[in-house]
Design an enzyme around this catalytic site. Sequence first.
Site, PDB file in Angstrom:
ATOM      1  N   ASN A   1      -1.792  -6.831  31.135  1.00 11.57           N
ATOM      2  CA  ASN A   1      -2.395  -5.954  32.148  1.00 11.57           C
ATOM      3  C   ASN A   1      -2.938  -6.863  33.249  1.00 11.57           C
ATOM      4  OD1 ASN A   1      -3.906  -4.165  33.649  1.00 11.57           O
ATOM      5  ND2 ASN A   1      -5.456  -3.822  32.069  1.00 11.57           N
TER       6      ASN A   1
ATOM      7  N   LYS B   1      -4.310  -5.997  36.040  1.00 11.45           N
ATOM      8  CA  LYS B   1      -5.464  -5.422  36.763  1.00 11.45           C
ATOM      9  C   LYS B   1      -5.261  -5.625  38.276  1.00 11.45           C
ATOM     10  CE  LYS B   1      -8.133  -6.362  32.655  1.00 11.45           C
ATOM     11  NZ  LYS B   1      -9.419  -6.568  32.041  1.00 11.45           N
TER      12      LYS B   1
ATOM     13  N   HIS C   1      -8.062   3.012  29.953  1.00 12.09           N
ATOM     14  CA  HIS C   1      -8.621   1.653  29.836  1.00 12.09           C
ATOM     15  C   HIS C   1     -10.134   1.726  30.031  1.00 12.09           C
ATOM     16  CE1 HIS C   1      -9.537  -2.528  30.713  1.00 12.09           C
ATOM     17  NE2 HIS C   1      -8.407  -2.829  30.083  1.00 12.09           N
TER      18      HIS C   1
ATOM     19  N   GLU D   1      -9.098  -1.349  21.856  1.00 11.30           N
ATOM     20  CA  GLU D   1      -9.723  -2.423  22.621  1.00 11.30           C
ATOM     21  C   GLU D   1     -11.253  -2.296  22.541  1.00 11.30           C
ATOM     22  OE1 GLU D   1      -7.034  -4.136  25.810  1.00 11.30           O
ATOM     23  OE2 GLU D   1      -7.922  -2.367  26.712  1.00 11.30           O
TER      24      GLU D   1
ATOM     25  N   GLY E   1     -12.543  -9.390  27.990  1.00  9.70           N
ATOM     26  CA  GLY E   1     -12.944 -10.346  29.020  1.00  9.70           C
ATOM     27  C   GLY E   1     -14.176 -11.160  28.658  1.00  9.70           C
TER      28      GLY E   1
ATOM     29  N   SER F   1      -9.767 -10.244  24.540  1.00 10.88           N
ATOM     30  CA  SER F   1      -9.782 -11.714  24.472  1.00 10.88           C
ATOM     31  C   SER F   1      -8.692 -12.293  23.569  1.00 10.88           C
ATOM     32  CB  SER F   1     -11.173 -12.211  24.052  1.00 10.88           C
ATOM     33  OG  SER F   1     -12.123 -11.834  25.028  1.00 10.88           O
TER      34      SER F   1
HETATM   35  C1  PEP Z   1      -7.968  -5.769  28.842  1.00  8.96           C
HETATM   36  O1  PEP Z   1      -8.543  -5.712  29.913  1.00  8.96           O
HETATM   37  O2  PEP Z   1      -7.268  -4.828  28.430  1.00  8.96           O
HETATM   38  C2  PEP Z   1      -8.134  -6.974  28.043  1.00  8.96           C
HETATM   39  C3  PEP Z   1      -7.820  -6.928  26.786  1.00  8.96           C
HETATM   40  O3  PEP Z   1      -8.639  -8.070  28.709  1.00  8.96           O
HETATM   41  P1  PEP Z   1      -8.861  -9.535  28.080  1.00  8.96           P
HETATM   42  O4  PEP Z   1      -7.599  -9.911  27.350  1.00  8.96           O
HETATM   43  O5  PEP Z   1      -9.117 -10.413  29.272  1.00  8.96           O
HETATM   44  O6  PEP Z   1     -10.026  -9.436  27.165  1.00  8.96           O
END
Ligand code: PEP
Length: 255
Positions: A9, A11, A97, A169, A175, A215
């Site tokens: 993703n 973003k 999300h 998630e 993040g 992450s």
């Molecule tokens: C996300 O934003 O869906 C995500 C999993 O971000 P990150 O991998 O940076 O934690």
Amino acid sequence: MRKKIIAGNWKMHKTIAEAGVFLRGIQGHVPSRPGMEIWIAPPFTALHACMAFVKQHDLRVVIGGQTMHEAAQGAFTGEISGMMLRETGASFCILGHSERRALFHETDGIINAKVRRALETELTPLLCIGEKEAERESGDYMNLLELQLASGLAGIETAHLKRLVIAYEPVWAIGTGRTATPEVAQETHKKIRGFIARRWGESIAGSLPILYGGSVKPDNIAELLDQPDIDGALIGGAALEVRTFVAILNNVEKV
Ligand code: PEP
């Protein structure tokens, strides 16, 4: 056998030129294993160019959107419809999300309307669910996850759920560098699959891919994917750089 999906993703990152550099950089590293798919969700402006690139270079990457509006069309300045996404060649759309929920006030009701519209438009909804830190700590997180699933999928015919992908998630892991341990992620995925089985039947629960997000990095992807109920990953930060994404793809090949 459920398919495995590694989804990036992006973003609000990457111009068209930067997207091209990234896709060129991962050429030669995309796993060719049957049942393993690599998905990328670029910003709207780069969708068409990314589709053109993957077609021209025969790159095994599936392109999709990061959000869409729930209406088919209308006076919604700045928004984009499912049909518009489809026209670029997009195959899926990330919905629900945690950033859309928190920053753009998307409720479970809105997300449900988007999931229905995506299905109607023949886009695969990649429905994200996840609890905040306080909800995890209170021990009550499964109620929240079940509510997000039940409301997000309300009124959808069971047969249509076969076209869905779920991403678990935990908000506290997005993040932050704090990944759920493989054990915690597996336990939660198993409970999510159990809820889906009770609500929509064993057959749907057995075939629905459930991705983990939060992450994910080159050094934890293999142990996460090794878990029986984790069918892939939704990746933010580590999907932005060729170096880390290629390292993830290489480590996935070893699982
Ligand atoms: C996300 O934003 O869906 C995500 C999993 O971000 P990150 O991998 O940076 O934690």
